[in-house]
Design a protein around this motif. Structure first.
Motif, PDB file in Angstrom:
ATOM      1  N   ALA A   1      -5.699   5.706  -1.539  1.00 50.85           N
ATOM      2  CA  ALA A   1      -5.184   6.124  -0.228  1.00 50.85           C
ATOM      3  C   ALA A   1      -6.227   5.839   0.853  1.00 50.85           C
ATOM      4  O   ALA A   1      -5.883   5.369   1.952  1.00 50.85           O
ATOM      5  CB  ALA A   1      -4.824   7.608  -0.246  1.00 50.85           C
TER       6      ALA A   1
ATOM      7  N   ASN B   1       1.208   4.325  -2.963  1.00 48.51           N
ATOM      8  CA  ASN B   1       1.164   5.775  -2.768  1.00 48.51           C
ATOM      9  C   ASN B   1       2.464   6.432  -3.231  1.00 48.51           C
ATOM     10  O   ASN B   1       2.444   7.512  -3.829  1.00 48.51           O
ATOM     11  CB  ASN B   1       0.922   6.097  -1.291  1.00 48.51           C
TER      12      ASN B   1
ATOM     13  N   TRP C   1       0.805  -1.215   0.000  1.00 48.81           N
ATOM     14  CA  TRP C   1       0.000   0.000   0.000  1.00 48.81           C
ATOM     15  C   TRP C   1       0.838   1.265   0.000  1.00 48.81           C
ATOM     16  O   TRP C   1       0.517   2.238  -0.696  1.00 48.81           O
ATOM     17  CB  TRP C   1      -0.983  -0.021   1.173  1.00 48.81           C
ATOM     18  N   VAL C   2       1.920   1.289   0.774  1.00 47.87           N
ATOM     19  CA  VAL C   2       2.759   2.489   0.790  1.00 47.87           C
ATOM     20  C   VAL C   2       3.503   2.619  -0.535  1.00 47.87           C
ATOM     21  O   VAL C   2       3.684   3.717  -1.060  1.00 47.87           O
ATOM     22  CB  VAL C   2       3.729   2.477   1.983  1.00 47.87           C
TER      23      VAL C   2
ATOM     24  N   THR D   1       0.108   8.141   4.705  1.00 46.89           N
ATOM     25  CA  THR D   1      -1.058   7.963   3.825  1.00 46.89           C
ATOM     26  C   THR D   1      -2.072   9.071   4.050  1.00 46.89           C
ATOM     27  O   THR D   1      -2.638   9.617   3.091  1.00 46.89           O
ATOM     28  CB  THR D   1      -1.707   6.585   4.069  1.00 46.89           C
TER      29      THR D   1
ATOM     30  N   GLN E   1      -6.007   3.257   4.092  1.00 49.55           N
ATOM     31  CA  GLN E   1      -6.348   3.595   5.475  1.00 49.55           C
ATOM     32  C   GLN E   1      -7.255   2.539   6.098  1.00 49.55           C
ATOM     33  O   GLN E   1      -7.096   2.184   7.269  1.00 49.55           O
ATOM     34  CB  GLN E   1      -7.025   4.969   5.524  1.00 49.55           C
TER      35      GLN E   1
END
Length: 257
Positions: free
Chosen positions: A111, A22, A18-19, A76, A115
């Motif tokens: 994003a 981003n 996920w990071v 995020t 979360q």
């Protein structure tokens, strides 16, 4: 950055996915900020540097996992706020960027999804297989549809055969997304099991997502060889191929991650 689709499904691996998403969004956005927007460019560059450090730490599986998760959540949140602020200014014609508003919205939705995933990790909450696959289909099929629209945007108009192929895939994923949206209310709570109807749909999406992943990687090789006329960033197709892989893998494992 080379295409990677073999991250572990432990907490480090999920944060990595996920990071990294981003981080790459920030890199793509950086290319499309006008040199007149120095403040925005600096803020985005700082975010890219920060997220790069976080995903590389997650990739190496080093450091305190609680601290790493907090860093992932914080970065995020800040990146989403930067994109939201930029999108608001873009809608008011108050910023000079070449990023379409729909692409800003696309990055914001991912994003926000990150979360939610971090919240699941933090709370230890579980999602039933039926709820997981309904959610993954609804969320990611919209993203896959966006990807095809963005590919069409980047690929030069002279690539007639390629545009025909993209249009055909776009129509297919439009139908899949509409069906996923319908199943959200057709298959109502409590969703205690994956019904035959949902299973059939999941298998259909897995098949098409695998084909889309392969198509994106094939196009990526053409772009790297300068064999397709396009303005796409060098690693864009690998980025969206990784997301297609993420979709079908989540459907096979019946999880939200």
């Amino acid at each position: 950055m080379p295409y990677t689709d073999n991250y572990d499904r432990d907490t480090f691996g999920i944060i990595d996915f996920w990071v990294r998403n981003n981080f790459e969004h920030g890199e793509f956005f950086d290319r499309e900020i006008s040199h007149h927007e120095m403040e925005l460019a600096r803020a985005n560059h700082q975010m890219v540097q920060r997220m790069g450090g976080i995903f590389r730490q997650a990739e190496s599986k080093s450091g305190d996992i609680v601290h790493l998760l907090n860093e992932a959540k914080s970065s995020t949140h800040e990146f989403k706020d930067l994109l939201l602020h930029t999108m608001d200014k873009a809608l008011r014609c108050e910023v000079i960027i070449s990023t379409p508003v729909s692409l800003l919205d696309h990055m914001i939705r991912e994003a926000e999804e990150a979360q939610q995933v971090f919240k699941l990790i933090e709370t230890g909450a579980t999602v039933t297989p039926a709820d997981a696959t309904i959610h993954e289909n609804y969320f990611w099929l919209r993203q896959m549809l966006d990807h095809l629209i963005f590919i069409s945007h980047y690929v030069d108009a002279s690539n007639y055969e390629l545009h025909d192929e993209v249009r055909a895939k776009t129509k297919k994923f439009e139908n899949l997304f509409l069906q996923a949206n319908a199943l959200r209310t057709i298959i109502r709570h409590p969703r205690n099991e994956i019904s035959p109807i949902l299973n059939t749909f999941n298998q259909m999406v897995i098949k098409e997502a695998k084909a889309l992943e392969a198509f994106k990687l094939e196009l990526s090789e053409l772009i790297k060889a300068c064999a397709a006329v396009t303005t796409a960033p060098p690693n864009l197709l690998e980025h969206i191929a990784r997301e297609a892989h993420h979709l079908w893998r989540n459907l096979e494992e019946k999880v939200v991650f």
